[in-house]
Write an enzyme that holds these catalytic residues in place. Structure first.
Site, PDB file in Angstrom:
ATOM      1  N   HIS A   1      -8.385  11.054  50.606  1.00 36.74           N
ATOM      2  CA  HIS A   1      -9.608  10.144  50.211  1.00 36.74           C
ATOM      3  C   HIS A   1     -10.514  10.295  48.567  1.00 36.74           C
ATOM      4  O   HIS A   1     -10.267  11.497  48.575  1.00 36.74           O
ATOM      5  CB  HIS A   1     -10.723  10.074  51.375  1.00 36.74           C
ATOM      6  CG  HIS A   1     -11.847   9.702  51.449  1.00 36.74           C
ATOM      7  ND1 HIS A   1     -12.715   9.610  50.744  1.00 36.74           N
ATOM      8  CD2 HIS A   1     -11.836   7.833  52.034  1.00 36.74           C
ATOM      9  CE1 HIS A   1     -13.797   8.339  51.144  1.00 36.74           C
ATOM     10  NE2 HIS A   1     -13.296   7.815  51.550  1.00 36.74           N
TER      11      HIS A   1
ATOM     12  N   GLU B   1      -8.432   5.449  58.025  1.00 37.74           N
ATOM     13  CA  GLU B   1      -7.502   4.191  58.664  1.00 37.74           C
ATOM     14  C   GLU B   1      -6.208   5.265  60.023  1.00 37.74           C
ATOM     15  O   GLU B   1      -5.976   4.537  61.254  1.00 37.74           O
ATOM     16  CB  GLU B   1      -6.695   4.314  57.732  1.00 37.74           C
ATOM     17  CG  GLU B   1      -7.402   3.822  56.597  1.00 37.74           C
ATOM     18  CD  GLU B   1      -8.419   2.529  57.069  1.00 37.74           C
ATOM     19  OE1 GLU B   1      -8.795   2.312  58.537  1.00 37.74           O
ATOM     20  OE2 GLU B   1      -8.696   0.995  56.166  1.00 37.74           O
TER      21      GLU B   1
HETATM   22  N1  COA Z   1       0.020  10.394  50.122  1.00 39.05           N
HETATM   23  C1  COA Z   1       0.538  10.942  48.739  1.00 39.05           C
HETATM   24  N2  COA Z   1      -0.013  11.276  47.654  1.00 39.05           N
HETATM   25  C2  COA Z   1      -1.053  11.316  47.983  1.00 39.05           C
HETATM   26  C3  COA Z   1      -1.985  10.635  48.841  1.00 39.05           C
HETATM   27  C4  COA Z   1      -1.742   9.866  50.216  1.00 39.05           C
HETATM   28  N3  COA Z   1      -2.234   9.495  51.081  1.00 39.05           N
HETATM   29  N4  COA Z   1      -3.515  10.779  48.046  1.00 39.05           N
HETATM   30  C5  COA Z   1      -3.175  11.317  47.191  1.00 39.05           C
HETATM   31  N5  COA Z   1      -2.370  11.454  46.616  1.00 39.05           N
HETATM   32  C6  COA Z   1      -1.861  12.211  45.671  1.00 39.05           C
HETATM   33  C7  COA Z   1      -2.299  10.937  44.104  1.00 39.05           C
HETATM   34  O1  COA Z   1      -0.700  10.590  43.948  1.00 39.05           O
HETATM   35  C8  COA Z   1      -2.324  11.784  43.470  1.00 39.05           C
HETATM   36  O2  COA Z   1      -1.337  12.479  42.701  1.00 39.05           O
HETATM   37  P1  COA Z   1      -1.135  13.663  41.370  1.00 39.05           P
HETATM   38  O3  COA Z   1      -2.776  14.062  40.680  1.00 39.05           O
HETATM   39  O4  COA Z   1       0.406  13.665  41.251  1.00 39.05           O
HETATM   40  O5  COA Z   1      -1.295  12.171  40.444  1.00 39.05           O
HETATM   41  C9  COA Z   1      -3.559  12.757  43.853  1.00 39.05           C
HETATM   42  O6  COA Z   1      -2.865  13.236  45.641  1.00 39.05           O
HETATM   43  C10 COA Z   1      -4.928  13.038  43.862  1.00 39.05           C
HETATM   44  O7  COA Z   1      -5.033  11.747  44.573  1.00 39.05           O
HETATM   45  P2  COA Z   1      -6.398  11.132  44.293  1.00 39.05           P
HETATM   46  O8  COA Z   1      -7.300  11.185  42.964  1.00 39.05           O
HETATM   47  O9  COA Z   1      -6.943  11.851  45.261  1.00 39.05           O
HETATM   48  O10 COA Z   1      -6.868  10.030  45.245  1.00 39.05           O
HETATM   49  P3  COA Z   1      -7.127   8.904  44.737  1.00 39.05           P
HETATM   50  O11 COA Z   1      -8.949   9.443  45.026  1.00 39.05           O
HETATM   51  O12 COA Z   1      -6.920   8.040  43.307  1.00 39.05           O
HETATM   52  O13 COA Z   1      -7.021   8.176  46.131  1.00 39.05           O
HETATM   53  C11 COA Z   1      -7.141   6.954  48.181  1.00 39.05           C
HETATM   54  C12 COA Z   1      -7.584   8.030  47.570  1.00 39.05           C
HETATM   55  C13 COA Z   1      -7.876   7.333  49.439  1.00 39.05           C
HETATM   56  C14 COA Z   1      -6.990   5.904  47.363  1.00 39.05           C
HETATM   57  C15 COA Z   1      -5.685   7.799  48.544  1.00 39.05           C
HETATM   58  O14 COA Z   1      -5.288   9.297  48.934  1.00 39.05           O
HETATM   59  C16 COA Z   1      -4.147   6.754  48.949  1.00 39.05           C
HETATM   60  O15 COA Z   1      -3.517   6.212  48.295  1.00 39.05           O
HETATM   61  N6  COA Z   1      -4.496   7.673  50.194  1.00 39.05           N
HETATM   62  C17 COA Z   1      -3.395   6.192  51.245  1.00 39.05           C
HETATM   63  C18 COA Z   1      -4.439   5.163  51.682  1.00 39.05           C
HETATM   64  C19 COA Z   1      -5.032   4.947  52.283  1.00 39.05           C
HETATM   65  O16 COA Z   1      -4.601   5.603  53.401  1.00 39.05           O
HETATM   66  N7  COA Z   1      -6.304   4.502  51.868  1.00 39.05           N
HETATM   67  C20 COA Z   1      -7.275   4.302  53.230  1.00 39.05           C
HETATM   68  C21 COA Z   1      -8.511   4.949  52.488  1.00 39.05           C
HETATM   69  S1  COA Z   1     -10.123   4.850  53.786  1.00 39.05           S
END
Ligand code: COA
Length: 390
Positions: A281, A337
């Site tokens: 998140h 989710e």
């Molecule tokens: N699976 C794999 N890797 C993940 C991840 C996941 N669910 N969530 C974050 N990461 C990774 C990112 O790719 C990033 O990697 P990097 O540093 O090598 O680029 C690292 O963890 C840090 O990510 P972060 O900055 O916290 O992500 P964000 O704030 O841009 O993204 C989300 C937040 C929700 C978009 C992301 O966690 C995600 O894509 N989750 C899956 C989709 C989902 O469940 N969405 C519903 C949200 S309520």
């Protein structure tokens, strides 16, 4: 002044620039912000990560302590004490909203015939977006309950049309959750199912400055109308990183099949550069408090098979471990989710409808944010840094 069904706020767009609030300590004025930056010093805040773009009375997301407050109530308390319609009323500054939302469902049903092919779209969210965009509503106190009613009716009508069934006429006197389930299946749902869906709708009714709410506020900041703001929000919600995750969570559980295969499956996905849906998140550094609430609701539902739940929990823990190994120091835990998927599955909501059912709740928050933006906000117009050829 309080309107017929409890309207306490002006629901219309301001006709002139609203007065700016008195300056508060942590809010930069435009002039200060402008003088603080130059073309050379402009830093890119990728994804607006960590940037505060508005003040809001609607909800508070404390990502470090895992606390979510909606309309003045901690989320678990709100769910225990308020039906969705009552939570929506709190968000919208109304004293009662259930009759107006019921009326909104009925009106939307009566308009179904004039929608043309909008509800024949290939996805529920495309159908919903097309149908909502066609609404020609004057911005007044009835617009939010009309929109809340319409999103539920169009969601169910899309699903039934897809299966070759006629849409079910809403019952304006039923609760929103109970009518939504009946409009979907054609049968009256049991009390425990209605309670479970109601808990879900209340839990996700608002959530700070998430991407779809921001999209709605950007439109509202141009003094755009509420229907346009909600249409924009629907587009943002449909994306897999926002509201599109719960369907893929179930696909993942199906693909994994048994708990002993979880680690290898998840590892292969991560090695292939895939994201694990339902995990991580932008704001939470602990398990999403909504996951806690919804997991409790799912565990109380007879309709959710214990083996499914145990598989989900095992996958969640394994995903947490693997993500922890890959991103030490960055807590990536289950988000809303993950258990939304199990809850809606147990309620026999088809997978392709999950995001639209999410929208049926979040539309209340969007409308409340639009009102707030109209009242207090100013045009949202950030900068970009040019990196092209001079
Ligand atoms: N699976 C794999 N890797 C993940 C991840 C996941 N669910 N969530 C974050 N990461 C990774 C990112 O790719 C990033 O990697 P990097 O540093 O090598 O680029 C690292 O963890 C840090 O990510 P972060 O900055 O916290 O992500 P964000 O704030 O841009 O993204 C989300 C937040 C929700 C978009 C992301 O966690 C995600 O894509 N989750 C899956 C989709 C989902 O469940 N969405 C519903 C949200 S309520």
């Amino acid at each position: 002044m309080e309107g017929k069904d409890g309207a306490t706020r002006c629901a219309g767009r301001p006709s002139k620039t609203p007065n700016l609030r008195p300056k508060e300590a942590n809010v930069m004025t435009f002039a200060e912000a402008r003088s603080a930056r130059t073309h050379e010093s402009t830093q890119v805040a990728a994804g607006l990560d960590g940037i505060v773009v508005a003040e809001t009375r609607l909800s508070s997301v404390d990502g470090h302590r895992g606390r979510l407050i909606i309309a003045g109530h901690p989320v678990a308390e709100l769910v225990a004490t308020h039906r969705f319609e009552d939570a929506a009323a709190l968000l919208l500054g109304r004293t009662a909203l259930a009759p107006a939302i019921g009326q909104g469902r009925l009106e939307a049903f009566e308009r179904l015939g004039s929608l043309g092919g909008a509800l024949d779209a290939g996805t529920a969210m495309a159908g919903l977006r097309g149908a909502i965009a066609q609404l020609d509503l004057r911005d007044d106190a009835q617009t939010p309950p009309r929109l809340v009613g319409a999103v539920a009716v169009y969601t169910c009508a899309w699903a039934r049309r897809r299966r070759g069934l006629d849409p079910v006429r809403p019952d304006p006197d039923a609760s929103h959750a109970s009518d939504l389930l009946r409009m979907l299946s054609g049968e009256t749902a049991t009390t425990s199912r209605v309670r479970a869906l109601d808990a879900y709708l209340t839990t996700v009714s608002d959530h700070g400055m998430n991407a779809s709410t921001f999209a709605a506020r950007v439109v509202a900041s141009t003094r755009g109308d509420m229907v346009s703001a909600v249409t924009a929000a629907l587009g943002a919600l449909a994306g897999p990183l926002h509201g599109g995750a719960p369907g893929p969570v179930l696909d993942m559980l199906d693909a994994i099949g048994t708990a002993d295969r979880a680690r290898a499956w998840l590892q292969a996905e991560l090695t292939g550069g895939q994201r694990i849906m339902g995990m991580g998140h932008r704001v939470y550094r602990v398990r999403d408090p909504r996951a806690e609430v919804l997991e409790r609701v799912v565990r109380g539902l007879d309709a959710c098979a214990p083996e499914r739940l145990e598989l989900a929990r095992a996958v969640e823990l394994e995903a947490e471990r693997l993500l922890g190994e890959r991103h030490p120091g960055r807590e990536l835990r289950a988000n809303v989710e993950f258990y939304t998927a199990l809850l809606l599955e147990a309620l026999d909501v088809p997978r392709e409808l999950f995001t639209a059912v999410f929208a049926s709740a979040r539309v209340a928050g969007w409308c409340a944010h639009v009102l707030e933006q109209w009242q207090n906000g100013k045009l949202i117009r950030p900068l970009s840094r040019y990196v092209g050829r001079a």
